[in-house]
Scaffold this active site. Sequence first.
Site, mmCIF file in Angstrom:
data_model
loop_
_atom_site.group_PDB
_atom_site.id
_atom_site.type_symbol
_atom_site.label_atom_id
_atom_site.label_comp_id
_atom_site.label_asym_id
_atom_site.label_seq_id
_atom_site.Cartn_x
_atom_site.Cartn_y
_atom_site.Cartn_z
ATOM 1 N N CYS A 76 38.404 39.124 42.880
ATOM 2 C CA CYS A 76 39.078 37.770 43.218
ATOM 3 C C CYS A 76 38.871 37.490 44.577
ATOM 4 O O CYS A 76 39.645 37.990 45.973
ATOM 5 C CB CYS A 76 40.668 37.699 42.300
ATOM 6 S SG CYS A 76 41.545 38.847 43.209
ATOM 7 N N CYS A 132 42.071 36.350 46.165
ATOM 8 C CA CYS A 132 43.371 36.352 46.532
ATOM 9 C C CYS A 132 43.546 38.470 46.889
ATOM 10 O O CYS A 132 44.055 38.348 47.782
ATOM 11 C CB CYS A 132 44.253 36.456 45.457
ATOM 12 S SG CYS A 132 44.478 37.785 44.046
#
Length: 136
Positions: free
Chosen positions: A46, A48
């Site tokens: 992902c 993040c």
Amino acid sequence: MYPPELVKPMREDLTAVGFEELHTVEAVDTAIAKEGTTLVVVNSVCGCAAANARPGARMSLDNDKKPDNLVTVFAGVDREATNKARGYMIPFPPSSPSMALFKDGQLVHMLERHHIEGRPAEMIAENLKDAYNENC
């Protein structure tokens, strides 16, 4: 399962600074059982993880005190190893990315995805450094 060529640079973000990849349940058990402190990073594909978690973990190592052992599992890739690592992180629910600091096999500090997502890598690094200074 993600293609190996996709996750290779994401793995190398951590292995290049000394993290050991754990691919099996047995490797996770061995890592957690080690004396001293162990940082476990649950890596992820992902955004993040790329913008916050991995850079924060790397920056946190620029500290006088740091964990004795640095390990990582990859969510969505090494499923059994990741599930085993997450089992050691109970009562916290599974999330990725996440980071856990263990001392002599006991969980002493946890950063869940909601502590990582939307926060700058520098803030994550400072959070980890505080945990290192207290526990390492």
